[in-house]
Structures are given as structure tokens and as C-alpha cells.
Design a protein around this motif. Structure first.
Motif, PDB file in Angstrom:
ATOM      1  N   ASN B  48       4.988 -12.043  12.111  1.00  0.00           N
ATOM      2  CA  ASN B  48       3.673 -11.808  11.525  1.00  0.00           C
ATOM      3  C   ASN B  48       2.525 -12.016  12.517  1.00  0.00           C
ATOM      4  N   ARG B  76      -2.740  -6.918  14.015  1.00  0.00           N
ATOM      5  CA  ARG B  76      -3.282  -6.489  12.719  1.00  0.00           C
ATOM      6  C   ARG B  76      -2.532  -5.289  12.178  1.00  0.00           C
ATOM      7  N   ARG B  79       0.612  -6.487  10.776  1.00  0.00           N
ATOM      8  CA  ARG B  79       0.411  -7.252   9.539  1.00  0.00           C
ATOM      9  C   ARG B  79       0.153  -6.365   8.335  1.00  0.00           C
ATOM     10  N   LYS B  80      -0.401  -5.170   8.603  1.00  0.00           N
ATOM     11  CA  LYS B  80      -0.617  -4.266   7.467  1.00  0.00           C
ATOM     12  C   LYS B  80       0.692  -3.727   6.935  1.00  0.00           C
ATOM     13  N   MET B  84       3.106 -11.727   4.277  1.00  0.00           N
ATOM     14  CA  MET B  84       3.754 -13.039   4.316  1.00  0.00           C
ATOM     15  C   MET B  84       3.383 -13.874   3.098  1.00  0.00           C
ATOM     16  N   GLY B 104      -7.427  -8.395   0.441  1.00  0.00           N
ATOM     17  CA  GLY B 104      -6.924  -7.553   1.527  1.00  0.00           C
ATOM     18  C   GLY B 104      -7.253  -6.083   1.319  1.00  0.00           C
ATOM     19  N   VAL B 107     -11.057  -5.558   2.027  1.00  0.00           N
ATOM     20  CA  VAL B 107     -11.302  -5.542   3.472  1.00  0.00           C
ATOM     21  C   VAL B 107     -10.788  -4.241   4.093  1.00  0.00           C
ATOM     22  N   LEU B 155      -1.017  -4.842  -0.325  1.00  0.00           N
ATOM     23  CA  LEU B 155      -1.195  -3.769   0.669  1.00  0.00           C
ATOM     24  C   LEU B 155       0.042  -2.874   0.792  1.00  0.00           C
TER      25      LEU B 155
END
Lengths: 224, 243
Positions: B48, B76, B79-80, B84, B104, B107, B155
Motif C-alpha cells: 500500500n 497514489r 492506492r487507488k 486497506m 475518498g 477527493v 473506490l
């Protein structure tokens, strides 16, 4: 023995209070600039770069480690000897600048510990859902840190307001300056200084009320 | 779908990961077990991007990253696709359950009304629709963790990483969280779960990895877990060798 002249105490109050705008404006502007500067210093202290972090730590250490009056005298009387350009700065802006810088060091301490008080896991969680470090700071950490910081920032504000009392030493007509002038003219030193003391006390009480109210309002949003 | 190669991670002088390879296939459920300090949580955090590995490579889709040199931007974008769930939930304490779930998405630029709709669906799935306006402090640990799971799902990640999702919970709250994870498993969500719940791991996992001392020591399945011949795994599971 002259005794204590209550009548004079009452009379001198409104005269001293004419200088309230000076005292309050210096205190409030120093708080606003101090907050902005303090925030910048706080981020510098969290930088990974040694030089940036070291500079910011030195800044905080020096401005917390020396008396406000020394800082004011260095800036107002000392520095213009080396930098003649500075001699054009009058007492009022000089007081605001010095108090802002002094305040920013204390404010940075408050902000730093408030940010540290928010658990790092929330920052990681923010990153994990795709935020940039800046967004995580702005949306998740700072709003919570400010709630933690409100009460100690209130103390800083009170200290700044009371710190304005020394600005009469560089010739400013703040409430302390007014008290000094009035007492010298009337020889009623005790009454004039008791009067100005009462005024400072009242200002502090009002600020304390406001801060407690603000803190209560903010605490409704789930945290604390 | 994701490939990790030769992952090493040191904290100062302590080498926590000593060369881990891991392939995660679409729809697969992998459990990682092992004693504390074996490196299992660190491995998830490296995936992550919360820890930067000292050596190794990460392949996701057709992108390949050298782990020690990943930029914030690369992290990033990973992470998308990989979210986690944390041991201590790590919910945003100044935001309501719903706000936590949709943060999320907001943003990411989704319209607020769309995000709320999606957030409510997700809270429905973890059985907490009626708690949408509660702050974390008003929720039990199990409820907070279910919000954490909904947040991780928001997401639509390709992989969800669970870092000991039930370890901080009171025993009576463990089941409600496991039930939610089980439900995700049934929907063939790709998951990697670090856990101490052996029976649960056996029940849902396609593969179980036993980590020891910074490496994947044994790779097995639920059926075969307790039939292992590896003495270290036998010790960990508390079975008498040869019995």
C-alpha cells in the motif's frame, strides 16, 4: 500619605481606554499573523530536509528563549544601526512585527503538539484512500488538530495582548502608555496603574469566555 | 493481477522482510499468518506504499515499479487500485460514518450526491445504514471496523488488504466483522488478509501463507494447513509434531 483616590481611578479609566484600539489591534493582528507564520514554521519543523527543520527549530528556540522586550529593542533600536532602511519603520508596525514573530514561535509549539496528538493512523488511512499528503493534512489532520489547539491558542492570545504592554517602551500610546502618561501628570501612580490592570484583566476575561465558547462549539463535531 | 518480487525491507539494522515473492490473482483470497514480528503487516504496508521497501519490485496490471524508488504519485495510483483495512480502524474521528466512507470518492472528484448514494449502498452492505450520521466515537469497535471496510470498498479497488482486522476487537464483536469479510469473499473480491483467526482463514482462503522471520516459509491451503510437516508452522499452530 495621599491615600487611595477612587475618584481619580474612575476618572482615568476612560482616558486610558481611549488607547484600547492600539492595544487590541496590535494584539489581534499579531495573533492573525502569528497563526499564519506559526503554521508555516510548524510545517518547516516537520520537513524531511535537515536544513529547513533545523532553521525552524532554531527560530522557535530563540524566540521562546529570549524576553519579548529584548526582541523588541533589538528590532527597534538595534537593527536600524546595521540596516538603515529599518529606521523608517515606526513603533506601531514594529510592535506588530515583533509580537507576530514572538507569537508564532509559541503558536508553532501548540500546533506541533496538536498535530502530534492526532493519531498517525488517520493520516495513513487518508493516504490509503488516495489522498495526497497535503490533502490528508488539510482535510483530516488539521481540522482535528485545531480543535485540540483552541484552548492553548487562547492562552497565546492572552499572552500577546498582555505582551503589548511593553510597547510603550518604544513610544507607543497603548493603554499602558496612557496610564504612564496620566500617572506622571497627576502623581496618582497607584490609581492609574490599578486602572490599567483592571482593563487588562477585563480583556482577558472576555477572551477567556470567547475561547471557551468556541471550544465548546467545536467539540460538538464528534471528536473530544 | 499483482506481482511482488524479492521484497526486502529494513528498519535501521533490523531486516523485517528478507525477500518475499507474492502473486495475487484476480478473485483470489490469500490469508497470511505468522507470529508477530514475522513481517506480515509490513508486507501489506509495503504493497500500500505506507512503507518504502529497501529492495524489490511491484507489478500491477501492466505497470512495473521498482519499490525503493516509487514516487508519491506512483503510490497514489497504486492506492487507488489497492485499499486497506486497518487493525485500529483509523476512521476519521471528526467525520460521520457516511462521510468516512465517501471521503475518498469526494477527493477523487465524484459529485457529492453520487458519492452519498454510493456511500449509503456500501453502509447497507455492511449493515450500518442506520448509523450513517454517527461519529466513530458513538460506534462500537465492530461497527467502526465495518465502516472501515465500507470505506476501503468505496473506490472499487481491485484488491483489499486487511491488516489484522479483528485483532483490536472484543471477542464478541469479531464475528460481525468476519461475516462482512466472508460476504465480500463470496462476491469474489480479491483480498489479502493478515489474521490470527485460523479457522476463518481456513474457511475462506484459496491460499494460506505462513510467514516466519521475513520470508514466506510455507504456502498451503485451508485443508492442508494442520497437516503440515514444517515444524515451525506446527509450533505456531500449537500441534505436536508427529501426532
Amino acid at each position: 500619605m495621599l491615600g487611595f483616590d477612587y475618584k481619580y481611578l474612575i476618572e482615568v479609566m476612560p482616558i486610558i481606554m481611549r488607547a484600547l484600539p492600539i492595544t487590541l489591534s496590535i494584539g489581534c493582528l499579531a495573533m492573525v499573523f502569528g497563526l499564519a507564520l506559526g503554521l508555516v514554521v510548524t510545517f518547516m519543523r516537520r520537513s524531511r530536509n535537515h536544513l529547513i527543520r533545523g532553521t525552524a527549530n532554531l527560530y522557535v528556540s530563540y524566540f521562546r528563549g529570549t524576553p519579548l522586550m529584548v526582541q523588541l529593542f533589538i528590532f527597534f533600536f538595534g537593527l536600524p544601526q546595521v540596516f538603515p532602511g529599518l529606521s523608517t519603520i515606526t513603533a506601531y508596525p514594529a510592535a506588530i512585527i515583533v509580537l507576530s514573530i514572538n507569537g508564532s514561535a509559541y503558536i508553532s509549539e501548540v500546533l506541533k503538539s496538536s498535530i502530534d496528538a492526532i493519531d498517525y493512523g488517520q493520516y495513513e488511512a487518508a493516504l490509503s484512500i488516495g489522498m495526497s499528503p497535503g490533502q490528508a493534512m488539510e482535510r483530516i489532520i488539521l481540522p482535528q488538530a485545531f480543535k485540540v489547539a483552541v484552548l492553548p491558542l487562547g492562552n497565546t492570545f492572552i499572552n500577546l495582548i498582555q505582551g503589548t504592554a511593553i510597547t510603550f517602551m518604544i513610544g507607543l500610546k497603548d493603554i499602558m502608555g496612557m496610564a504612564k502618561v496620566s500617572s506622571a501628570a497627576s502623581y496618582r501612580f497607584l490609581e492609574a496603574f490599578v486602572a490599567v490592570g483592571i482593563i487588562y484583566w477585563l480583556i482577558t476575561l472576555i477572551i477567556t469566555r470567547l475561547i471557551n465558547w468556541l471550544s465548546y462549539k467545536l467539540s460538538k463535531g464528534g471528536i473530544i | 493481477m499483482m506481482n511482488l518480487r524479492e521484497v526486502h525491507k529494513s528498519f535501521d539494522d533490523l531486516e523485517v522482510l528478507k525477500g518475499v515473492d507474492l502473486t495475487i490473482n484476480r478473485g483470489e483470497i490469500i490469508s497470511i499468518i505468522g507470529s508477530s514480528g514475522s513481517g506480515k503487516s509490513t508486507l501489506l504496508r509495503v504493497i500500500n506504499g505506507l512503507e518504502t521497501a529497501s529492495h524489490g519490485q511491484l507489478e500491477i496490471g501492466n505497470l512495473v515499479y521498482k519499490l525503493p524508488f516509487m514516487k508519491e504519485k506512483d503510490k497514489r495510483s497504486v492506492r487507488k487500485r489497492v485499499s486497506m483495512v486497518f487493525q485500529n480502524y483509523n476512521l476519521f474521528k471528526h467525520k460521520t460514518a457516511l462521510e468516512n466512507v465517501i471521503e475518498g470518492l469526494v477527493v477523487d472528484g465524484l459529485k457529492k450526491s453520487e458519492a452519498i448514494k454510493r456511500g449509503q449502498e456500501l453502509l447497507d452492505r455492511v449493515g450500518l445504514r442506520d448509523k450513517q450520521d454517527s461519529y466513530p466515537s458513538q460506534l462500537s469497535g465492530g461497527q467502526q471496523q465495518r465502516v472501515g471496510i465500507a470505506r476501503a470498498m468505496a473506490l472499487k479497488p481491485e484488491i483489499i488488504l486487511f491488516d489484522e482486522p479483528t485483532s483490536a476487537l472484543d471477542p464478541e464483536l469479531v464475528q460481525e466483522v468476519l461475516a462482512v469479510i466472508k460476504q465480500l469473499a463470496d462476491e469474489s473480491t480479491t483480498m489479502v488478509i493478515v489474521t490470527h483467526e485460523m479457522r476463518f482463514a481456513q474457511e475462506i482462503s484459496d491460499r494460506i501463507l505462513f510467514m516466519n522471520n521475513g520470508i514466506v516459509e510455507v504456502e498451503t491451503t485451508g485443508d492442508k494447513l494442520y497437516k503440515t510437516h514444517n515444524t515451525r508452522l506446527q509450533n505456531f499452530l500449537g500441534i505436536q509434531p508427529g501426532s
